[in-house]
Design an enzyme around this catalytic site. Structure first.
Site, mmCIF file in Angstrom:
data_model
loop_
_atom_site.group_PDB
_atom_site.id
_atom_site.type_symbol
_atom_site.label_atom_id
_atom_site.label_comp_id
_atom_site.label_asym_id
_atom_site.label_seq_id
_atom_site.Cartn_x
_atom_site.Cartn_y
_atom_site.Cartn_z
ATOM 1 N N SER A 114 0.846 -1.195 0.000
ATOM 2 C CA SER A 114 0.000 0.000 0.000
ATOM 3 C C SER A 114 0.879 1.242 0.000
ATOM 4 C CB SER A 114 -0.889 0.006 1.246
ATOM 5 O OG SER A 114 -1.575 1.233 1.387
ATOM 6 N N TYR B 150 -2.387 -0.299 10.678
ATOM 7 C CA TYR B 150 -2.457 -0.730 9.279
ATOM 8 C C TYR B 150 -1.183 -0.343 8.530
ATOM 9 C CZ TYR B 150 -3.962 -1.054 4.423
ATOM 10 O OH TYR B 150 -4.034 -1.353 3.079
#
Length: 264
Positions: free
Chosen positions: A144, A157
């Site tokens: 990501s 995260y």
């Protein structure tokens, strides 16, 4: 003949979103698909759709929780027994929960690391020896942009995606000696049901809606590079440019972008 004709492609987290789109495109490229996810009923629907739309009849599906190492070992042993080899592994399974660091619940923190990091490593370890022995193969890890630039309310995260990138970068150098390709995929926000879990309030999705990537576009970029020595895929390009600028000038970015970063 398409570039994945006859290749066995394993995709984790394949039941929806990006995983679904990658599976559909890989099938059109002639791949022999092996689709993994926890939700068997969703996999069954995906299998029916792909076999009908793409004219294939040998899509394999397995219900597996990648955070359970015993389940991963059992399923991959069966896949290797049935298929003989795995040419491509796409580690797509993952989820996020957006909370301030002091509000992060331990069970969710642990679950994110179990799925996003340890599950990815467990799946990778199951295919590595066989790819090394054949001197070929491709491992694609979905990371990501959060793994390059963390923002408020995504501390855990982001930490998992930083870990994925660290693991992927090391793995790439190790497996280069064996002719095995390793690619990291770093997308920004994608218009999938990821945000149903990550941000139930819908605030973040609303704030960044105009910048969200379509899963079809990301999937196409990934499927196109299979079999090539591509180091990273970074989407969208402007967001990746921001990540690079952040690496060079972190204080400036944190000061100037502080207001925008809190829009979660």
């Amino acid at each position: 003949m398409t570039h994945l004709q006859g290749k066995t492609v394993v995709i984790t987290g394949a039941s929806s979103g990006l995983g679904y789109e990658m599976a559909r495109l890989a099938a059109k490229e002639g791949a022999r698909l092996v689709l993994l996810a926890r939700r068997l009923e969703r996999l069954e629907l995906l299998k029916e759709t792909i076999e009908s739309d793409c004219g294939v009849s040998d899509v394999l599906i397995y219900s597996v929780d990648v955070s359970n190492k015993n389940d991963v070992e059992k399923v991959f042993a069966e896949i290797l027994s049935r298929c003989g080899q795995i040419d491509v592994l796409i580690n797509n399974a993952g989820f996020g929960v957006f909370d301030y660091a002091h509000e992060a619940r331990w069970e969710e923190t642990e679950a994110m690391f179990q799925v996003n990091v340890l599950g990815l490593i467990a799946c990778t370890q199951m295919v590595m020896p066989y790819m090394q022995a054949r001197q070929s193969g491709h491992i694609i890890n979905i990371a990501s942009q959060a793994g390059k630039m963390a923002t408020p309310k995504s501390s855990v995260y982001a930490a998992t995606k930083h870990a994925v990138l660290g693991y992927t970068n090391s793995l790439r150098m190790e497996l280069a000696r064996d002719g095995v390709y390793v690619t990291a995929v770093n997308p920004g926000p994608i218009a999938t049901d990821f945000f149903t879990t990550a941000d139930p309030s819908g605030a973040y999705a609303k704030n960044v809606g105009r910048w969200m990537l379509q899963p079809e576009k990301v999937a196409k970029a990934i499927i196109q590079v299979i079999g090539t020595n591509k180091r990273e895929i970074n989407l969208p390009k402007w967001m990746n440019a921001g990540s690079i600028f952040y690496t060079l000038f972190p204080r400036v970015v944190e000061r100037v972008g502080r207001k925008a970063f809190f829009k979660k």
